[in-house]
Design a protein around this motif. Structure first.
Motif, PDB file in Angstrom:
ATOM      1  N   ARG A  90      70.235  27.221  52.554  1.00  0.00           N
ATOM      2  CA  ARG A  90      70.905  28.502  52.383  1.00  0.00           C
ATOM      3  C   ARG A  90      69.930  29.467  51.731  1.00  0.00           C
ATOM      4  NH1 ARG A  90      76.165  27.395  50.136  1.00  0.00           N
ATOM      5  NH2 ARG A  90      75.160  26.990  48.163  1.00  0.00           N
ATOM      6  N   ALA A  91      69.885  30.671  52.237  1.00  0.00           N
ATOM      7  CA  ALA A  91      69.010  31.683  51.647  1.00  0.00           C
ATOM      8  C   ALA A  91      69.435  31.970  50.216  1.00  0.00           C
ATOM      9  CB  ALA A  91      69.059  32.963  52.475  1.00  0.00           C
ATOM     10  N   MET A  92      68.456  32.163  49.345  1.00  0.00           N
ATOM     11  CA  MET A  92      68.723  32.446  47.946  1.00  0.00           C
ATOM     12  C   MET A  92      67.934  33.697  47.567  1.00  0.00           C
ATOM     13  SD  MET A  92      67.744  30.216  44.609  1.00  0.00           S
ATOM     14  CE  MET A  92      66.043  30.753  44.770  1.00  0.00           C
ATOM     15  N   PRO A  93      68.580  34.868  47.624  1.00  0.00           N
ATOM     16  CA  PRO A  93      67.853  36.091  47.296  1.00  0.00           C
ATOM     17  C   PRO A  93      67.267  36.107  45.889  1.00  0.00           C
ATOM     18  CG  PRO A  93      69.936  36.618  48.344  1.00  0.00           C
ATOM     19  CD  PRO A  93      69.955  35.148  48.044  1.00  0.00           C
ATOM     20  N   ILE A  94      67.986  35.511  44.922  1.00  0.00           N
ATOM     21  CA  ILE A  94      67.496  35.556  43.544  1.00  0.00           C
ATOM     22  C   ILE A  94      68.011  34.362  42.739  1.00  0.00           C
ATOM     23  CG2 ILE A  94      69.408  37.018  42.746  1.00  0.00           C
ATOM     24  CD1 ILE A  94      67.306  38.429  40.911  1.00  0.00           C
ATOM     25  N   ALA A  95      67.163  33.893  41.835  1.00  0.00           N
ATOM     26  CA  ALA A  95      67.549  32.840  40.884  1.00  0.00           C
ATOM     27  C   ALA A  95      67.061  33.257  39.506  1.00  0.00           C
ATOM     28  CB  ALA A  95      66.937  31.498  41.278  1.00  0.00           C
ATOM     29  N   PRO A 123      78.967  37.383  41.529  1.00  0.00           N
ATOM     30  CA  PRO A 123      79.309  35.981  41.776  1.00  0.00           C
ATOM     31  C   PRO A 123      78.099  35.061  41.670  1.00  0.00           C
ATOM     32  CG  PRO A 123      79.315  37.223  43.829  1.00  0.00           C
ATOM     33  CD  PRO A 123      79.040  38.210  42.734  1.00  0.00           C
ATOM     34  N   ILE A 124      78.269  33.962  40.958  1.00  0.00           N
ATOM     35  CA  ILE A 124      77.230  32.946  40.802  1.00  0.00           C
ATOM     36  C   ILE A 124      77.434  31.896  41.880  1.00  0.00           C
ATOM     37  CG2 ILE A 124      76.306  31.142  39.293  1.00  0.00           C
ATOM     38  CD1 ILE A 124      77.453  32.826  36.926  1.00  0.00           C
ATOM     39  N   ASP A 125      76.332  31.465  42.507  1.00  0.00           N
ATOM     40  CA  ASP A 125      76.419  30.466  43.566  1.00  0.00           C
ATOM     41  C   ASP A 125      76.267  29.053  43.025  1.00  0.00           C
ATOM     42  OD1 ASP A 125      76.640  29.757  46.308  1.00  0.00           O
ATOM     43  OD2 ASP A 125      74.500  29.381  46.338  1.00  0.00           O
ATOM     44  N   SER A 135      69.907  27.359  34.885  1.00  0.00           N
ATOM     45  CA  SER A 135      69.480  28.125  36.053  1.00  0.00           C
ATOM     46  C   SER A 135      70.698  28.575  36.838  1.00  0.00           C
ATOM     47  CB  SER A 135      68.575  27.281  36.957  1.00  0.00           C
ATOM     48  OG  SER A 135      67.425  26.874  36.265  1.00  0.00           O
ATOM     49  N   PHE A 136      70.642  29.819  37.293  1.00  0.00           N
ATOM     50  CA  PHE A 136      71.709  30.393  38.108  1.00  0.00           C
ATOM     51  C   PHE A 136      71.101  30.877  39.415  1.00  0.00           C
ATOM     52  CE2 PHE A 136      72.856  31.032  33.705  1.00  0.00           C
ATOM     53  CZ  PHE A 136      74.191  30.658  33.653  1.00  0.00           C
ATOM     54  N   THR A 137      71.775  30.600  40.526  1.00  0.00           N
ATOM     55  CA  THR A 137      71.339  31.163  41.802  1.00  0.00           C
ATOM     56  C   THR A 137      72.440  32.058  42.346  1.00  0.00           C
ATOM     57  OG1 THR A 137      72.167  29.310  43.115  1.00  0.00           O
ATOM     58  CG2 THR A 137      69.902  29.158  42.319  1.00  0.00           C
ATOM     59  N   PHE A 138      72.018  33.050  43.096  1.00  0.00           N
ATOM     60  CA  PHE A 138      72.930  34.049  43.634  1.00  0.00           C
ATOM     61  C   PHE A 138      72.613  34.218  45.118  1.00  0.00           C
ATOM     62  CE2 PHE A 138      71.873  34.812  39.263  1.00  0.00           C
ATOM     63  CZ  PHE A 138      73.093  35.021  38.649  1.00  0.00           C
ATOM     64  N   SER A 139      73.541  33.822  45.991  1.00  0.00           N
ATOM     65  CA  SER A 139      73.291  33.951  47.431  1.00  0.00           C
ATOM     66  C   SER A 139      74.119  35.055  48.053  1.00  0.00           C
ATOM     67  CB  SER A 139      73.583  32.630  48.148  1.00  0.00           C
ATOM     68  OG  SER A 139      74.945  32.293  48.005  1.00  0.00           O
ATOM     69  N   ARG A 171      62.577  35.209  43.369  1.00  0.00           N
ATOM     70  CA  ARG A 171      63.209  35.887  44.505  1.00  0.00           C
ATOM     71  C   ARG A 171      62.734  35.297  45.830  1.00  0.00           C
ATOM     72  NH1 ARG A 171      65.531  40.799  43.061  1.00  0.00           N
ATOM     73  NH2 ARG A 171      64.933  41.606  41.017  1.00  0.00           N
ATOM     74  N   GLY A 172      63.581  35.471  46.843  1.00  0.00           N
ATOM     75  CA  GLY A 172      63.189  35.185  48.218  1.00  0.00           C
ATOM     76  C   GLY A 172      62.926  33.725  48.537  1.00  0.00           C
ATOM     77  N   LYS A 173      63.697  32.811  47.978  1.00  0.00           N
ATOM     78  CA  LYS A 173      63.537  31.386  48.272  1.00  0.00           C
ATOM     79  C   LYS A 173      64.774  30.894  49.020  1.00  0.00           C
ATOM     80  CE  LYS A 173      59.706  31.144  45.903  1.00  0.00           C
ATOM     81  NZ  LYS A 173      58.423  31.010  46.577  1.00  0.00           N
ATOM     82  N   SER A 174      64.793  29.601  49.329  1.00  0.00           N
ATOM     83  CA  SER A 174      65.958  28.972  49.934  1.00  0.00           C
ATOM     84  C   SER A 174      66.336  27.742  49.128  1.00  0.00           C
ATOM     85  CB  SER A 174      65.668  28.551  51.376  1.00  0.00           C
ATOM     86  OG  SER A 174      65.540  29.672  52.198  1.00  0.00           O
ATOM     87  N   LEU A 175      67.627  27.436  49.139  1.00  0.00           N
ATOM     88  CA  LEU A 175      68.113  26.202  48.534  1.00  0.00           C
ATOM     89  C   LEU A 175      68.231  25.158  49.627  1.00  0.00           C
ATOM     90  CD1 LEU A 175      71.055  27.522  46.328  1.00  0.00           C
ATOM     91  CD2 LEU A 175      68.865  26.670  45.523  1.00  0.00           C
TER      92      LEU A 175
END
Length: 189
Positions: A90-95, A123-125, A135-139, A171-175
């Motif tokens: 899943r794309a992860m715009p920011i963590a 919203p937190i993913d 750590s928090f990721t936001f998709s 920024r700009g990673k994937s999970l």
């Protein structure tokens, strides 16, 4: 409800994806039987549980193509091979990774941070924690620089000083999500 067989990954993205010929009930629940999996909601979780308890095998197939190798069996035992069976991304715009010695033995740190995001309607993913890192990721979208600066100020005011606190922005990673049976075997990770 889905186009099956269940694949080890998205064949449009990973050419080496293969059908998963059999999986456990637990993996089926994680993969598509509840709301947490890669394709949550494809099979009613209560139905899967009832079938597994009665030791009734479940076969999932694509009715448009009932050829051999196009079905997935769901069993209540651990099939071979052991290890990763399904990979989803899943794309992860920011963590955001927050490191603070104030977390150690301090009740409410994660709660305070999640409340800040809730108040800001962000919203937190995903959330992952260790002793002094969360750590928090936001998709669901990006965080603006202005909102990040507000968050930095909140951290400083609540948990400063800065020498005890670090915020790392990625920024700009994937999970990547790996699901399977007996993944604790040596070598899987």
């Amino acid at each position: 409800e889905k186009q099956f067989p269940v694949m080890s990954a998205d064949p449009r993205k990973i050419p080496g994806a293969r059908p998963v010929p059999e999986m456990t009930y637990e993996l089926a629940m994680e993969a598509f039987g509840d709301q947490r999996g890669a394709d949550g909601g494809a099979i009613h979780p209560e139905a899967l549980r009832m079938l597994a308890e009665e030791d009734i095998p479940v076969v999932v197939f694509n009715p448009q193509n009932q050829t051999e190798g196009n079905i997935t069996h769901i069993h209540t035992y651990d099939p071979a091979p052991k290890g990763v069976e399904i990979v989803a991304s899943r794309a992860m715009p920011i963590a955001l990774e927050i490191q603070s010695i104030r977390m150690l033995g301090h009740a409410g740190f994660v709660h305070a941070v999640t409340q800040w995001f809730a108040k800001e309607e962000i919203p937190i993913d995903q959330i992952s924690t260790s002793e002094v890192t969360v750590s928090f990721t936001f998709s669901n979208g990006d965080l603006s620089e202005a909102k990040l600066e507000e968050f930095r100020r909140f951290l400083q005011e609540t948990y400063g000083p800065s020498k005890d606190l670090a915020l790392v922005v990625t920024r700009g990673k994937s999970l990547l999500f790996c699901m399977g049976n007996n993944m604790h075997y040596p070598g899987v990770a």
